[in-house]
Enzyme design. Structure first.
Site, PDB file in Angstrom:
ATOM      1  N   GLU A   1       0.813  -1.233   0.000  1.00 33.81           N
ATOM      2  CA  GLU A   1       0.000   0.000   0.000  1.00 33.81           C
ATOM      3  C   GLU A   1       0.838   1.270   0.000  1.00 33.81           C
ATOM      4  O   GLU A   1       0.653   2.171   0.823  1.00 33.81           O
ATOM      5  CB  GLU A   1      -0.982  -0.021   1.177  1.00 33.81           C
ATOM      6  CG  GLU A   1      -2.067  -1.065   0.952  1.00 33.81           C
ATOM      7  CD  GLU A   1      -3.228  -1.011   1.934  1.00 33.81           C
ATOM      8  OE1 GLU A   1      -3.059  -0.462   3.040  1.00 33.81           O
ATOM      9  OE2 GLU A   1      -4.311  -1.512   1.588  1.00 33.81           O
TER      10      GLU A   1
ATOM     11  N   GLU B   1      -5.537  -8.445  -1.119  1.00 38.76           N
ATOM     12  CA  GLU B   1      -6.239  -8.302   0.162  1.00 38.76           C
ATOM     13  C   GLU B   1      -7.692  -7.979  -0.130  1.00 38.76           C
ATOM     14  O   GLU B   1      -7.983  -7.088  -0.943  1.00 38.76           O
ATOM     15  CB  GLU B   1      -5.672  -7.162   1.011  1.00 38.76           C
ATOM     16  CG  GLU B   1      -4.346  -7.453   1.654  1.00 38.76           C
ATOM     17  CD  GLU B   1      -3.924  -6.344   2.622  1.00 38.76           C
ATOM     18  OE1 GLU B   1      -4.804  -5.634   3.169  1.00 38.76           O
ATOM     19  OE2 GLU B   1      -2.702  -6.182   2.817  1.00 38.76           O
TER      20      GLU B   1
HETATM   21  C1  BG6 Z   1      -4.645  -2.993   4.529  1.00 36.41           C
HETATM   22  C2  BG6 Z   1      -3.336  -3.390   5.136  1.00 36.41           C
HETATM   23  O1  BG6 Z   1      -4.716  -1.612   4.590  1.00 36.41           O
HETATM   24  O2  BG6 Z   1      -5.830  -3.307   5.154  1.00 36.41           O
HETATM   25  C3  BG6 Z   1      -3.432  -4.437   6.220  1.00 36.41           C
HETATM   26  O3  BG6 Z   1      -2.400  -3.778   4.157  1.00 36.41           O
HETATM   27  C4  BG6 Z   1      -4.680  -4.181   7.061  1.00 36.41           C
HETATM   28  O4  BG6 Z   1      -2.235  -4.428   6.965  1.00 36.41           O
HETATM   29  C5  BG6 Z   1      -5.897  -4.313   6.165  1.00 36.41           C
HETATM   30  O5  BG6 Z   1      -4.803  -4.983   8.182  1.00 36.41           O
HETATM   31  C6  BG6 Z   1      -7.232  -4.164   6.876  1.00 36.41           C
HETATM   32  O6  BG6 Z   1      -7.266  -2.980   7.607  1.00 36.41           O
HETATM   33  P1  BG6 Z   1      -7.597  -2.965   9.154  1.00 36.41           P
HETATM   34  O7  BG6 Z   1      -7.304  -1.603   9.576  1.00 36.41           O
HETATM   35  O8  BG6 Z   1      -9.043  -3.314   9.256  1.00 36.41           O
HETATM   36  O9  BG6 Z   1      -6.720  -3.981   9.787  1.00 36.41           O
END
Ligand code: BG6
Length: 477
Positions: free
Chosen positions: A198, A376
Site C-alpha cells: 500500500e 487483500e
Molecule cells: C490494509 C493493510 O490496509 O488493510 C493491512 O495492508 C490491514 O495491513 C488491512 O490490516 C485491513 O485494515 P484494518 O485496519 O481493518 O486492519
C-alpha cells in the site's frame, strides 16, 4: 457452471507485525510498529515516546512526532505487535489450516528487523533467515506457493532513528541490501515478490520512519521508495529471470457522489492522485504528466536525479497487486467520504461494494495491461462465539459476492487476474485500530483487545465454505 481458471491462485494474506509476535526472540530488532499502542474506531493508535525534556508523551500514529522526541516502550502499556497472534510459535498449525482450506498460495511479509535487527548490519541474522526457511519449506511441502511482501508499512526502528527513515537516501541502500539478501536466499522457492505494501497510503513514523508528516516529507519518502523498488527489481532480474515483481496498492474505488461535473472531476483527480500516481510511476517507469501540477499545488520540490530516472525506467513492475475492501464517494467540497446511499456498511463504516471490485479490475487492466492479483479483501466484523462456534454467514456472503465479481471480471470481461488472497485467513490484529475484535478470519483466534486469551485457533462456519470454494475453484459460487 463457470469456475476460476485452473492456474488461479487461492489463498490468504497477512502482515508480520499483525500476526507474528516474538518481538524479542530470535535476534529480532525493534520495529517502528513495536511502539504503536492499541486504539479503537475514532480513537487513534498512539506512538509512545520520550520528549526532549525527559517526560513521557505520545502522538497519533499518523501524526508528526514532536521534534527530538524518541519512541519509547513503557512497561504499563500494551503494544499489539509484541505478541500479536503469535504466528512465531503457531506457524506450523496455521499453515496446516491454510492447507486444509485448499490454499495454493500464502502472501505474507518478512519482518525487516528479524533479518537485519537495526537495518544497518552487513550480515543477515541467521536465526531470522532460518525462521522463514522453516515457514517456506513447510508451505512448499503443503503445495502452497509463497508470495512475499518485502516491506509491509514498517522499518527497523534503528533505521528510523539514525537516518530519519525513508526521508533519507541511505534508507534506499539499506532496503536494497535487505531485499536482495532475501531474494538471493529464497529465489529458488519464491517466484512472486511485492516490494512494498500500500505504497499509496503510507504515512506516520511507523510506516515511513520520519518525525515530520508534511507533503514535502511524504513525497520525498515515496520518491526514495520508488527508486528503491526499481533498483531491487533491476538487480533481482540478474539473479533470477523467472522472478515476478509487483507492488501493492490500496485501490478501493472512488465514485463521484453524483453526476455534477464538479464532483465527477473531483473523483477523477482524487483517484488519479491517491491511487494511479503510484502505479503510474512504477508500472510505466516515469512520473506522469500531472505530477508537475500535483507537486506545485502541494508545494513539493523533489530532488530527482538522472540516475533515479534511469533506475525507474529499468525497474518497472511485472504485475499489480492491490487491496480492495470497500468503495467511497467524492465531492468537490468534501473530498473522499464513506457515504453512499446505495451501499450497506460494516460496523467500522466501510461500505460493502463487490461490483466496485469488478470495476477496479477492469479499470486497472485498461490502464496498465499487466496481470493483476487481488492481494487483500475481506470483512472485518465482531464475531460472537456461541457454544464454542462462530456462525459468520455475513462473512460468507461478503467473500462470495467479491469472488463472484472477480470471476466475472476474468470470465466475462477477460481481465487477467491470476489470484486472490483473502485478508486474513486467521484472525489477527487490525492495522488501523489495533483491535482484535475487528476480525477478518475464517479461523477465530482466542485473544482479546488487550492481548489476553489462550490463542487457540477455532474454525468459523466460513472455514468450511471457503475450503469448498477454493477446492472447487468457485463451483459453489
Ligand atoms: C490494509 C493493510 O490496509 O488493510 C493491512 O495492508 C490491514 O495491513 C488491512 O490490516 C485491513 O485494515 P484494518 O485496519 O481493518 O486492519
Amino acid at each position: 457452471m463457470t469456475t476460476f481458471p485452473k492456474a488461479f491462485l487461492f489463498g490468504g494474506a497477512t502482515a508480520d507485525f499483525q500476526c507474528e509476535g516474538g518481538f524479542d526472540e530470535g535476534g529480532r530488532g525493534l520495529l517502528t510498529h513495536d511502539f504503536v499502542t492499541a486504539g479503537a474506531y475514532g480513537q487513534p493508535r498512539q506512538i509512545t515516546l520520550t520528549l526532549p525534556d525527559g517526560t513521557r508523551g505520545s502522538a497519533g500514529v499518523r501524526d508528526a512526532l514532536p521534534a527530538d522526541s524518541v519512541p519509547t516502550l513503557f512497561a504499563d502499556t500494551y503494544y499489539p505487535s509484541h505478541q500479536a497472534t503469535d504466528f512465531y510459535h503457531h506457524w506450523r498449525e496455521d499453515i496446516d489450516l491454510l492447507a486444509e482450506l485448499g490454499s495454493t498460495t500464502y502472501r505474507f511479509s518478512i519482518c525487516w528487523s528479524r533479518i537485519f535487527s537495526t537495518g544497518m548490519e552487513k550480515e543477515a541474522n541467521p536465526a531470522g533467515l532460518a525462521f522463514y526457511d522453516q515457514v517456506i519449506d513447510y508451505l512448499s511441502a503443503k503445495h502452497i506457493q509463497p508470495i512475499i511482501t518485502i516491506c509491509h508499512d514498517e522499518l527497523p526502528n534503528a533505521l528510523a532513528l539514525k537516518y530519519g527513515g525513508w526521508a533519507d537516501r541511505r534508507t534506499i541502500a539499506a532496503y536494497e541490501h535487505y531485499a536482495l539478501t532475501l531474494i538471493r536466499h529464497f529465489h529458488d522457492r519464491v517466484k512472486y515478490w511485492l516490494t512494498f505494501n500500500e505504497i499509496n497510503i503510507l504515512g506516520g513514523y511507523a510506516a515511513l520512519g520520519t518525525h515530520a508528516q508534511d507533503p514535502q516529507t511524504r513525497y520525498e519518502c515515496v520518491h526514495h521508495m520508488f527508486v528503491a523498488s526499481a533498483a531491487v527489481i533491476r538487480q533481482a532480474r540478474l539473479i533470477d529471470r523467472e522472478l515476478q515483481f509487483g507492488t501493492m496498492y490500496m485501490m478501493s474505488e472512488m465514485y463521484p457522489a453524483d453526476s455534477d461535473p464538479k464532483n465527477v472531476w473531483a473523483a477523477y483527480t482524487t483517484r488519479r492522485e491517491a491511487c494511479y500516481f503510484f502505479a503510474d510511476v512504477m508500472a510505466r517507469g516515469q512520473y506522469p504528466h500531472y505530477a508537475r501540477d500535483l507537486f506545485k499545488r502541494l508545494g513539493v520540490t523533489l530532488d530527482v536525479t538522472p540516475a533515479d530516472l534511469a533506475t525507474l525506467r529499468a525497474g518497472t513492475i511485472d504485475f499489480l497487486a492491490f487491496s480492495y475492501y470497500r468503495s467511497g464517494t467524492v465531492t468537490a467540497d468534501e473530498g473522499l467520504v464513506n457515504e453512499n446511499p446505495h451501499l450497506q456498511t460494516t460496523p467500522w463504516h466501510w461500505p460493502i461494494d463487490p461490483l466496485g471490485l469488478r470495476y477496479c479490475l477492469n479499470e486497472l487492466y485498461d490502464r496498465y495491461q499487466k496481470p493483476l492479483i487481488v492481494i487483500e479483501n475481506g470483512l472485518g466484523m465482531i464475531d460472537q462465539r456461541v457454544d464454542g462456534q462462530i456462525h459468520d454467514q455475513y462473512r460468507i456472503d461478503y467473500l462470495a459476492d467479491h469472488l463472484r465479481a472477480i470471476r466475472d471480471a476474468i470470465t466475462v470481461d477477460g481481465v487477467p487476474c491470476f489470484g486472490y488472497t483473502m485478508w486474513a485467513p486467521i484472525d489477527l490484529v487490525s492495522l488501523s485500530t489495533g483491535e482484535m475484535k475487528k476480525r477478518y478470519g475464517v479461523v477465530y483466534v482466542d485473544m482479546d483487545d488487550t492481548g489476553r486469551g489462550s490463542l487457540q485457533r477455532i474454525k468459523k462456519d466460513s472455514f468450511a465454505w471457503l475450503a469448498a470454494t477454493y477446492r472447487s475453484r468457485g463451483a459453489n459460487l
